[in-house]
Design a protein around this motif. Sequence first.
Motif, short mmCIF file in Angstrom:
data_model
loop_
_atom_site.label_atom_id
_atom_site.label_comp_id
_atom_site.label_asym_id
_atom_site.label_seq_id
_atom_site.Cartn_x
_atom_site.Cartn_y
_atom_site.Cartn_z
N GLY A 42 0.83 -1.20 0.00
CA GLY A 42 0.00 0.00 0.00
C GLY A 42 0.86 1.24 0.00
N ALA A 43 1.44 1.57 1.15
CA ALA A 43 2.38 2.69 1.25
C ALA A 43 3.73 2.16 1.72
CB ALA A 43 1.85 3.74 2.22
N LEU A 68 3.28 7.56 -6.28
CA LEU A 68 2.89 8.92 -5.91
C LEU A 68 3.38 9.26 -4.51
CD1 LEU A 68 1.18 11.51 -6.50
CD2 LEU A 68 -0.72 10.33 -5.36
N ASP A 69 3.96 10.44 -4.38
CA ASP A 69 4.33 10.97 -3.07
C ASP A 69 3.03 11.33 -2.33
OD1 ASP A 69 5.19 12.45 -0.89
OD2 ASP A 69 6.79 13.45 -2.01
N LEU A 70 2.77 10.66 -1.21
CA LEU A 70 1.47 10.77 -0.54
C LEU A 70 1.30 12.03 0.30
CD1 LEU A 70 0.86 7.08 0.59
CD2 LEU A 70 -0.21 8.32 -1.31
N ILE A 105 -1.44 8.18 6.32
CA ILE A 105 -0.74 7.49 5.23
C ILE A 105 -1.58 6.32 4.73
CG2 ILE A 105 1.25 6.03 4.68
CD1 ILE A 105 2.88 7.83 6.59
N ALA A 106 -2.10 5.52 5.66
CA ALA A 106 -2.91 4.36 5.28
C ALA A 106 -4.17 4.81 4.54
CB ALA A 106 -3.28 3.56 6.53
N GLN A 107 -4.81 5.90 5.00
CA GLN A 107 -6.02 6.40 4.36
C GLN A 107 -5.74 6.86 2.94
OE1 GLN A 107 -7.38 9.44 7.03
NE2 GLN A 107 -8.09 7.97 8.58
N ARG A 126 -7.10 5.39 -0.52
CA ARG A 126 -7.83 6.31 -1.44
C ARG A 126 -7.27 6.17 -2.86
NH1 ARG A 126 -9.45 9.12 -4.90
NH2 ARG A 126 -10.16 11.30 -4.87
N LEU A 127 -5.96 6.10 -2.98
CA LEU A 127 -5.34 5.96 -4.30
C LEU A 127 -5.63 4.58 -4.89
CD1 LEU A 127 -3.46 7.23 -6.45
CD2 LEU A 127 -1.54 6.16 -5.24
N ARG A 128 -5.54 3.57 -4.05
CA ARG A 128 -5.78 2.19 -4.52
C ARG A 128 -7.17 2.04 -5.11
NH1 ARG A 128 -6.39 -1.01 0.40
NH2 ARG A 128 -8.51 -0.17 0.15
N ASP A 129 -8.14 2.72 -4.52
CA ASP A 129 -9.53 2.55 -4.92
C ASP A 129 -9.98 3.55 -6.00
OD1 ASP A 129 -9.74 0.52 -3.07
OD2 ASP A 129 -10.46 1.85 -1.47
#
Length: 471
Positions: free
Chosen positions: A217-218, A250-252, A308-310, A314-317
């Motif tokens: 994920g991250a 992507l830089d989160l 970070i997890a959120q 968000r990007l994954r979905d």
Amino acid sequence: MAFVFYDTETTGISTGFDQILQFAAIRTDDNLKEIDRIELRCRLHPHVVPSPGALAVTGMTIDKLLDEALPCHYEMIREIRAKLTDWSPATFIGYNSLRFDEELLRKALFRTLHAPYLTNTGGNCRADALVLVQLASEFAPGCLKLPTGDKGNLIFKLDQVAPLNGFNHANAHDALADVQATIHLAQCVRAHAPALWERFLRFSTKASAQKFLEDEGAVVLTEFYFNRPYHFVVAAIGPEPGNSAAILALDLKHDLDWLAELPADQLATWVGKSPKKVRRVRTNACPSLAAVGDVPHHLLRPLGVEEIAQRAARLRDDPALKARLIEAALATAKDYETSPYVEEQIYSGGFVTRSDEALMARFHEVPWEERSAIVEQMKDERLRYHGRLIIHEMHPEVLNDEHRSSLESHMWERLLAEEAPKDTWTSLHKALVDTEQMMAGADPTKLEILAGLREHLLGRLELGKARHLAE
């Protein structure tokens, strides 16, 4: 899997135009205990001019480089390839090797009509001990002693780091001594920071790096610029189109909802600005990756673990946003012009065809008088050039008059150039100017090396001028 630590000493710093003069490698077991070793030297190519700076650093004299008792470059590379193939599969490790030694080795293999990607095919993988030492400075600061410069910046040069950590590096810049120094530093990290050592090895394979990026994920990506570390909390967007060995991430630290609302032109403008918002992770080049939970929290700032997890979720979905980011990254990617010089076309000319691969193998098996005909059957123009050059150096009488004359004219045109294009070959004139400038402040040992080189360069210039007048 075994390890192969290796190093080269060369005529200069151009991976396209300089040549390997000395190659050394040590094969170890999983515990970094030596199993076997190889050390080889070769004589100077007739079309290569050594950099006076390189000779002054390595201590090689021009007489050593011209010693007829040494094998030629082609013969040395053949022996290197045979040994490394026999040692495979293995993890290949050098010091700053991914930027330099690996490129030299690849191009040397290609120039001698061999498959160039020996260290990362056939079950082999690769890593760089410079990266390991840099990571130790950040994630295991007590593991190694590191020298500092006048401004307090860390120095990662092998000839300074190794002695500070208990290695007798009196023969620094000798290929075998540098290999031994690299192994010593690897042993230090393995002994005092085993988790870091395992993480370093984990990402020596492309598959492991890709899976980690896709599954986590991250992740935290660490990159060094001018010996300074930069940490990026990133999430994978997807593979770089047209390149299976890179993943865009992507830089989160940027707000994803805001990004999703940007029109295409504004998104492309934003992605194209520095520092890079979309980072290109080379999964086949031992990237420095870590799980978010495995790094100190201050390296995650200004983000927290939950945020970070959120953002990663968000990007994954949001496949539409990922597709737009990839499109924007491609639109703003820097275009690299194909070099006009065949020595720099190993990547731009495409992969060798199966038919040419068969001819490459056949080339090394037949008598010299049959090799010219094999070269002329090759469809790849790069291979024909390199094949003719090998024959010209080894058995010029085998070439027809046209090819022999063309190669000789081409060689002397480069050698006699007043000024070669930037970052290409070293001309006799440029080497002579540099040599005479260095002689002014040289110590007695280096002065002797430089004086011998100067005499050689003057002789070559006279030979070239005489040839030009004869024409």
